[in-house]
Each structure stands twice: as structure tokens, then as C-alpha cells.
Motif scaffolding. Structure first.
Motif, PDB file in Angstrom:
ATOM      1  N   SER A  66      -2.292   2.292  -4.524  1.00  0.00           N
ATOM      2  CA  SER A  66      -2.242   3.605  -3.895  1.00  0.00           C
ATOM      3  C   SER A  66      -3.480   3.744  -3.014  1.00  0.00           C
ATOM      4  CB  SER A  66      -2.213   4.730  -4.929  1.00  0.00           C
ATOM      5  OG  SER A  66      -2.314   5.970  -4.251  1.00  0.00           O
ATOM      6  N   TYR A  67      -3.259   3.580  -1.723  1.00  0.00           N
ATOM      7  CA  TYR A  67      -4.372   3.708  -0.785  1.00  0.00           C
ATOM      8  C   TYR A  67      -4.917   5.133  -0.820  1.00  0.00           C
ATOM      9  CZ  TYR A  67      -7.137   2.181   3.198  1.00  0.00           C
ATOM     10  OH  TYR A  67      -8.177   1.808   4.010  1.00  0.00           O
ATOM     11  N   PHE A 121       0.869  -1.173   0.000  1.00  0.00           N
ATOM     12  CA  PHE A 121       0.000   0.000   0.000  1.00  0.00           C
ATOM     13  C   PHE A 121       0.910   1.229   0.000  1.00  0.00           C
ATOM     14  CE2 PHE A 121      -2.847  -3.152   1.948  1.00  0.00           C
ATOM     15  CZ  PHE A 121      -3.930  -3.021   1.101  1.00  0.00           C
ATOM     16  N   SER A 122       0.686   2.117  -0.959  1.00  0.00           N
ATOM     17  CA  SER A 122       1.540   3.290  -1.102  1.00  0.00           C
ATOM     18  C   SER A 122       0.694   4.551  -1.121  1.00  0.00           C
ATOM     19  CB  SER A 122       2.356   3.179  -2.397  1.00  0.00           C
ATOM     20  OG  SER A 122       1.530   3.435  -3.518  1.00  0.00           O
ATOM     21  N   MET A 173       3.252   6.068  -6.367  1.00  0.00           N
ATOM     22  CA  MET A 173       2.569   5.458  -7.510  1.00  0.00           C
ATOM     23  C   MET A 173       2.845   6.245  -8.785  1.00  0.00           C
ATOM     24  SD  MET A 173       0.843   2.829  -8.364  1.00  0.00           S
ATOM     25  CE  MET A 173      -0.303   2.092  -7.227  1.00  0.00           C
ATOM     26  N   THR A 174       2.905   7.560  -8.682  1.00  0.00           N
ATOM     27  CA  THR A 174       3.236   8.388  -9.843  1.00  0.00           C
ATOM     28  C   THR A 174       4.649   8.063 -10.343  1.00  0.00           C
ATOM     29  OG1 THR A 174       1.764  10.163  -9.128  1.00  0.00           O
ATOM     30  CG2 THR A 174       3.498  10.764 -10.683  1.00  0.00           C
ATOM     31  N   GLU A 175       5.595   7.902  -9.414  1.00  0.00           N
ATOM     32  CA  GLU A 175       6.963   7.532  -9.800  1.00  0.00           C
ATOM     33  C   GLU A 175       6.973   6.212 -10.571  1.00  0.00           C
ATOM     34  OE1 GLU A 175       9.912   7.440  -6.652  1.00  0.00           O
ATOM     35  OE2 GLU A 175       8.880   9.085  -5.634  1.00  0.00           O
ATOM     36  N   LYS A 196       1.314  10.411 -13.821  1.00  0.00           N
ATOM     37  CA  LYS A 196       0.178  10.567 -12.909  1.00  0.00           C
ATOM     38  C   LYS A 196       0.057   9.309 -12.066  1.00  0.00           C
ATOM     39  CE  LYS A 196      -3.191   8.804 -16.239  1.00  0.00           C
ATOM     40  NZ  LYS A 196      -4.458   9.032 -16.904  1.00  0.00           N
ATOM     41  N   SER A 197      -0.694   9.434 -10.994  1.00  0.00           N
ATOM     42  CA  SER A 197      -0.934   8.280 -10.137  1.00  0.00           C
ATOM     43  C   SER A 197      -2.008   7.393 -10.764  1.00  0.00           C
ATOM     44  CB  SER A 197      -1.385   8.732  -8.741  1.00  0.00           C
ATOM     45  OG  SER A 197      -1.489   7.616  -7.880  1.00  0.00           O
ATOM     46  N   THR A 198      -2.162   6.223 -10.218  1.00  0.00           N
ATOM     47  CA  THR A 198      -3.213   5.306 -10.631  1.00  0.00           C
ATOM     48  C   THR A 198      -3.598   4.478  -9.419  1.00  0.00           C
ATOM     49  OG1 THR A 198      -3.860   3.692 -12.325  1.00  0.00           O
ATOM     50  CG2 THR A 198      -1.642   3.465 -11.413  1.00  0.00           C
TER      51      THR A 198
END
Length: 145
Positions: free
Chosen positions: A80-81, A41-42, A47-49, A59-61
Motif C-alpha cells: 500500500s503506497y 502498488f495499491s 489493502m484493507t479488502e 484494516k490496511s497494512t
């Protein structure tokens, strides 16, 4: 080989990792994955990285899945919590995380989708079928034990 799962929380949120580890462990057994499966869980920044590095998207997902090799080898699941918390009501967070785990298990098994309506619909059907198998397996274990 006995299935092995690990769950890590590197987000700023308090997460009941035991709950998700239990579900993931049973999902791995039902899916006949022999290798190790790690769930992390991040937050959105991490998550973007990852999304930038591995998918070229800045972007994040919600979730990324990294298979270790073949369809029985396991791999890594990153959720990505923060992404989930920012998009779903509190009462839907657990259900959403479970869906993301099921989705990722399909990816670990080599089942992928495109973003066409038909592909997403077929993927949803596969997710629903796998989810029902996992829940059935858990219920049968509880009845026996």
C-alpha cells in the motif's frame, strides 16, 4: 529458468516503477527464485479488502505477500503506497519500499516471523543480510558491465 518480475501501479500516486522493478529483479536473482514475482502498488482501501479476506483484519497494512507455492516459485507482493506515504517523510519513502520488498522476498522464500521481540529482531538481521547481498550483486554487475 530466467527470473521474471512485473510491477504494477494501481495507486493514485506517481511511482517510478522502473526503479523498484530493477531492485526486485536483482533481489529475485540473488534469492534464487525461479518463478514469477509480481509487485503491485495499491491504496489502503484495496489493502484493507485483502487484509480482511486473507488475515481477518479489518484494516490496511503496509505489505502483504502471497507465495505461489514452494520457496523458489515466486508469488505476489502487494504494497500500500498510500500506507507508506502517510507514515514516512518523503525522503524515506524509497528506502521504506525497498525494505518492504526485502521483507516480502523473505516470505516468498518461506522465512516467516511472529511479532515477538526476538522473532522481529532475527527477521531484521535476515533482511539486512539479504539487502546487503542484493546491493553487492548490483554493484558487481555494474562493475562488469
Amino acid at each position: 529458468m530466467k527470473s521474471r518480475v512485473n510491477v504494477f501501479n494501481r495507486s493514485k500516486y506517481e511511482i517510478d516503477t522502473r526503479y523498484y522493478r530493477f531492485f526486485l529483479y536483482n533481489a529475485v536473482i540473488v534469492s534464487k527464485i525461479d518463478g514469477e514475482v509480481n509487485l503491485l502498488f495499491s491504496d489502503d482501501d484495496y489493502m484493507t479488502e485483502l487484509n480482511r479476506e486473507f488475515r481477518g483484519k479489518d484494516k490496511s497494512t503496509d505489505v502483504l505477500t502471497f507465495p505461489s507455492g514452494g520457496v523458489r516459485d515466486g508469488g505476489d507482493i502487494i504494497i500500500s503506497y498510500e500506507w507508506v506515504v502517510n507514515r514516512y517523510r518523503e525522503e524515506n519513502i524509497r528506502k521504506t519500499i525497498i525494505k518492504l520488498i526485502v521483507h516480502s522476498i523473505l516470505h516468498l522464500k518461506g522465512i516467516h516471523h511472529t511479532y515477538s521481540r526476538k522473532s522481529l529482531k532475527l527477521n531484521y538481521i535476515k533482511m539486512k543480510k539479504l539487502y546487503k547481498k542484493i546491493v553487492f550483486y548490483i554493484k558487481q554487475k555494474k562493475l562488469k558491465g
